[in-house]
Design a protein around this motif. Sequence first.
Motif: not given
Length: 363
Positions: A16, A18, A27-28, A31, A66, A122, A125, A316, A320, A322, A326
Amino acid sequence: MLILGFESSCDETGVALVDASGSATPRLLGHALHSQIEMHQAYGGVVPELASRDHIRRVLPLTDSVMQQAGLPLSAVDAIAYTRGPGLAGALLVGSGVACAMAMALGKPAMGVHHLEGHLLSPFLSADPPEFPFVALLVSGGHTQLMRVDGVGRYQMLGETIDDAAGEAFDKSAKLLGLGYPGGPALSRLAQQGSPTAFKFPRPLLHSGDLDFSFAGLKTAVLTQVKRLANERPEGPATPQLAAALGLAQKADVAASAQAAIVDVLVKKSMAAIASTGLTRLVVAGGVGANALLREQLNAECERRSLRVHYPELHLCTDNGAMIALAAGLRYQAGLMPTTLSEPGYRFDVSPRWPLASVCIAA
């Protein structure tokens, strides 16, 4: 600050990107995730060597996906994060090796992230991110923990499992019912057809006066009940033939009753943690946090007590990339040194048994 994150601790390959620029919640931007569930089903569980090999096959195509989602070249990345632990050593080495090699090629820093810290943070997000401080119920794989969270890196353990975790209780109960792998989701689906009051399974440590968990006794109670229904001797072995001797309705009742016992303990211990800390916000994270009954009962209890409860988005909840990107982004914003610094040569290591306390800020 664009951070590319890699997750490869077990049987999911996650990548992922960010954006952690400024003080806003990262901010994502992209992913991608590949699950190995289908590959491991034939073995009834994760085969570490197969998991590692599949991570190798998947990680670079996922990275390309991604960056395409984000509409950015790889050269735009400012830092690379990877899961350093805990997890399967071989699987962790794939992610850390790729991350450090890529960081060296780009001339960017690499940082190791704690897998559980990724789960813990997580929900930031989600569409409804929490605010510090809060109580966190972390129910991920072999971990069931309650923590007070006052900020990034400021975690106080309130209670944890002393033997089997909630996820293990789901999986082991499912295996006794012949439901295969992964057991937890399969047991939850079957439970929808059964009665949660059909069997009175124990709620271990529910009245212990502390915030610790224990689910080994529940697993034993499920085994005993399955043997009774199959007309097998209590002292006999747990064979695959046990589940075959049960009808669908019986299996559904066992599944529903076991799930009810697990969820009951998680909800009541979480409310006890809220009461003991005086906080008014609960965060639920980890794979078991996706369980529909758990969310339903926590939502009801929190509404009744005028509390706020936050979850990660359903996609999520599993492992993962992300959450790894994060966690690195939030640490960067908080001005914390990364948990593993890049060095000349980008030496990398992994820590399959890495206590979460080691990434906390000293009081």
